[in-house]
Write a protein that holds these residues in place. Structure first.
Motif, short mmCIF file in Angstrom:
data_model
loop_
_atom_site.label_atom_id
_atom_site.label_comp_id
_atom_site.label_asym_id
_atom_site.label_seq_id
_atom_site.Cartn_x
_atom_site.Cartn_y
_atom_site.Cartn_z
N UNK A 57 0.83 -1.20 0.00
CA UNK A 57 0.00 0.00 0.00
C UNK A 57 0.87 1.25 0.00
N UNK A 58 1.97 1.22 0.74
CA UNK A 58 2.89 2.35 0.78
C UNK A 58 3.51 2.58 -0.59
N UNK A 59 3.98 1.52 -1.23
CA UNK A 59 4.58 1.67 -2.55
C UNK A 59 3.55 2.11 -3.58
N UNK A 60 2.32 1.65 -3.44
CA UNK A 60 1.26 2.07 -4.34
C UNK A 60 0.99 3.57 -4.19
N UNK A 61 1.03 4.07 -2.96
CA UNK A 61 0.83 5.51 -2.75
C UNK A 61 2.00 6.33 -3.29
N UNK A 62 3.23 5.79 -3.22
CA UNK A 62 4.38 6.49 -3.79
C UNK A 62 4.24 6.56 -5.32
N UNK A 63 3.79 5.48 -5.93
CA UNK A 63 3.56 5.48 -7.39
C UNK A 63 2.45 6.46 -7.74
N UNK A 71 3.93 9.85 -7.75
CA UNK A 71 4.75 10.00 -8.95
C UNK A 71 3.88 10.34 -10.17
N UNK A 72 2.80 9.61 -10.34
CA UNK A 72 1.90 9.85 -11.47
C UNK A 72 1.24 11.22 -11.33
N UNK A 73 0.82 11.57 -10.10
CA UNK A 73 0.21 12.87 -9.88
C UNK A 73 1.19 14.00 -10.21
N UNK A 74 2.44 13.84 -9.84
CA UNK A 74 3.44 14.87 -10.11
C UNK A 74 3.66 15.02 -11.62
N UNK A 101 8.91 12.90 -1.59
CA UNK A 101 9.61 13.97 -2.31
C UNK A 101 10.52 13.44 -3.42
N UNK A 102 11.10 12.27 -3.21
CA UNK A 102 11.92 11.66 -4.26
C UNK A 102 11.05 11.35 -5.48
N UNK A 103 9.82 10.87 -5.23
CA UNK A 103 8.89 10.60 -6.34
C UNK A 103 8.52 11.89 -7.05
N UNK A 104 8.40 13.00 -6.32
CA UNK A 104 8.09 14.28 -6.96
C UNK A 104 9.22 14.74 -7.87
N UNK A 138 11.46 15.03 -13.54
CA UNK A 138 12.39 14.56 -14.56
C UNK A 138 11.69 13.79 -15.68
N UNK A 139 10.75 12.94 -15.31
CA UNK A 139 10.02 12.18 -16.33
C UNK A 139 9.11 13.09 -17.16
N UNK A 140 8.52 14.11 -16.53
CA UNK A 140 7.69 15.05 -17.28
C UNK A 140 8.55 15.86 -18.25
N UNK A 141 9.73 16.26 -17.82
CA UNK A 141 10.65 16.98 -18.70
C UNK A 141 11.04 16.10 -19.88
#
Length: 89
Positions: free
Chosen positions: A4-10, A13-16, A70-73, A78-81
């Motif tokens: 669940x924690x990793x799912x929330x980090x993902x 990441x997608x939201x960012x 914050x690392x996911x953000x 970077x992925x958006x760029x």
């Protein structure tokens, strides 16, 4: 629990990525980072102030694991760029 924690980090990441690609205002691009950094600080501060040792240790562990938000953000920026560079080619 860890899944669940990793799912929330993902999800962060997608939201960012979506916020960075879609929003024109720079202030909205920092919103997920501000929220996730505030969450980390709250967990660490409450973990220090907690009188129960086991609860405090659990909050510290949650605070350290929440540093992935914050690392996911940053990774999302970077992925958006990279996505914008690939689309505009």
């Amino acid at each position: 629990m860890e899944g669940l924690f990793l799912l929330s980090v993902v999800a962060v990441l997608i939201m960012q990525i979506v916020v960075t690609v879609r929003c024109k205002k720079k202030s909205f691009k920092f919103l997920p980072l501000i929220i996730s950094s505030t969450l980390v600080l709250i967990l660490l501060i409450v973990g220090m102030l907690c009188s129960n040792v086991w609860t405090g240790a659990g909050l510290w562990i949650a605070g350290v694991l929440s540093l992935l938000y914050p690392v996911a953000c940053v990774l999302g920026w970077g992925l958006a760029w990279l996505l914008r560079r690939l689309v505009h080619l």
